[in-house]
Design an enzyme around this catalytic site. Structure first.
Site, mmCIF file in Angstrom:
data_model
loop_
_atom_site.group_PDB
_atom_site.id
_atom_site.type_symbol
_atom_site.label_atom_id
_atom_site.label_comp_id
_atom_site.label_asym_id
_atom_site.label_seq_id
_atom_site.Cartn_x
_atom_site.Cartn_y
_atom_site.Cartn_z
ATOM 1 C CG HIS A 98 12.924 41.386 63.639
ATOM 2 N ND1 HIS A 98 12.689 41.203 62.197
ATOM 3 C CD2 HIS A 98 13.734 40.129 63.962
ATOM 4 C CE1 HIS A 98 13.233 40.118 61.504
ATOM 5 N NE2 HIS A 98 13.725 39.327 62.810
ATOM 6 C CE1 TYR A 123 14.671 42.189 89.873
ATOM 7 C CE2 TYR A 123 13.701 40.635 88.107
ATOM 8 C CZ TYR A 123 13.780 40.784 89.491
ATOM 9 O OH TYR A 123 13.237 40.533 90.464
HETATM 10 ZN ZN LIG Z 1 14.912 37.870 62.601
#
Ligand SMILES: [Zn+2]
Length: 220
Positions: A98, A123
């Site tokens: 998250h 990258y």
């Molecule tokens: Zn999650």
């Protein structure tokens, strides 16, 4: 015996990477989860466990059918992982975080669901390629698995709206590094939003693809 030794190395590696991600603020509280595919199942992080404080012996060991064999109850986001493994046959590990900037980008109105972030850095292009956006689902909702299967394995990197990224890699290290590149690129994108930044050109992208033999999903 050698198989269980390698499994213990994998457990230690999950704990080490998870702590590093947590300590750098890349997933708060008890959010985020990690899985590694074995020949006969998976090792996944337990439900309601902070990635900063995992115990290698209590990681959830699942069999090939996804049943708990040992350890704590697995993350409720198993359907997410299973769907990505089923459609990405070379995926050896999956990281779900998250992470703030990626979550922020998932809520922007102008995001292209087939290509969430522009090619800002080499990258990002090399380690992530392209990221797909899926709509919001309640955490643990099995319907998210159908949405991931709908992508048919074309994307190793998927962003769940108002939730966070899910990234597959051939190894745990590759999945972690790709997730970090996704988060950094989301951060750059937010810093540069509205400033008309110079993106990598089609010629520079073609050069990266040829030089590093990249398998970036085509835009539909
Ligand atoms: Zn999650």
């Amino acid at each position: 015996m050698s198989e269980s030794m390698s499994e213990s190395r994998i457990r230690d590696e999950i704990v080490r990477f998870a702590r590093s991600l947590f300590e750098r603020g890349l997933t708060p509280g008890s959010s985020g989860n990690i899985s590694v595919r074995l020949e006969d199942g998976w090792i996944v992080t337990p439900t309601n466990a902070s990635l900063g404080f995992l115990d290698p012996a209590r990681l959830s060991r699942l069999d090939a059918a996804g049943r708990l064999v040992s350890g704590d109850a697995p993350t409720k986001e198993i359907p997410l992982h299973a769907a990505l493994y089923d459609t990405r046959l070379r995926a050896g590990a999956i990281v779900h975080l998250h992470s703030t900037h990626a979550v922020a980008v998932s809520m922007l109105p102008e995001v292209d669901p087939a290509d969430v972030l522009p090619p800002l850095t080499a990258y990002y292009v090399m380690r992530v390629g392209r990221t797909a956006l899926l709509p919001y689902y309640r955490p643990g909702d099995p319907a998210v698995a159908d949405a991931i299967r709908g992508l048919a394995g074309r994307y190793a990197s998927v962003l769940l709206a108002n939730h966070g990224p899910v990234v597959a890699g051939e190894s745990l290290e590759a999945a972690v590094f790709a997730t970090e590149e996704l988060e950094e690129t989301a951060k750059l994108h937010l810093l540069l939003r509205g400033l008309n930044p110079r993106l990598l050109s089609p010629g520079q992208l073609a050069d990266l693809a040829a030089h590093f033999r990249l398998e970036t999903p085509e835009k539909p």
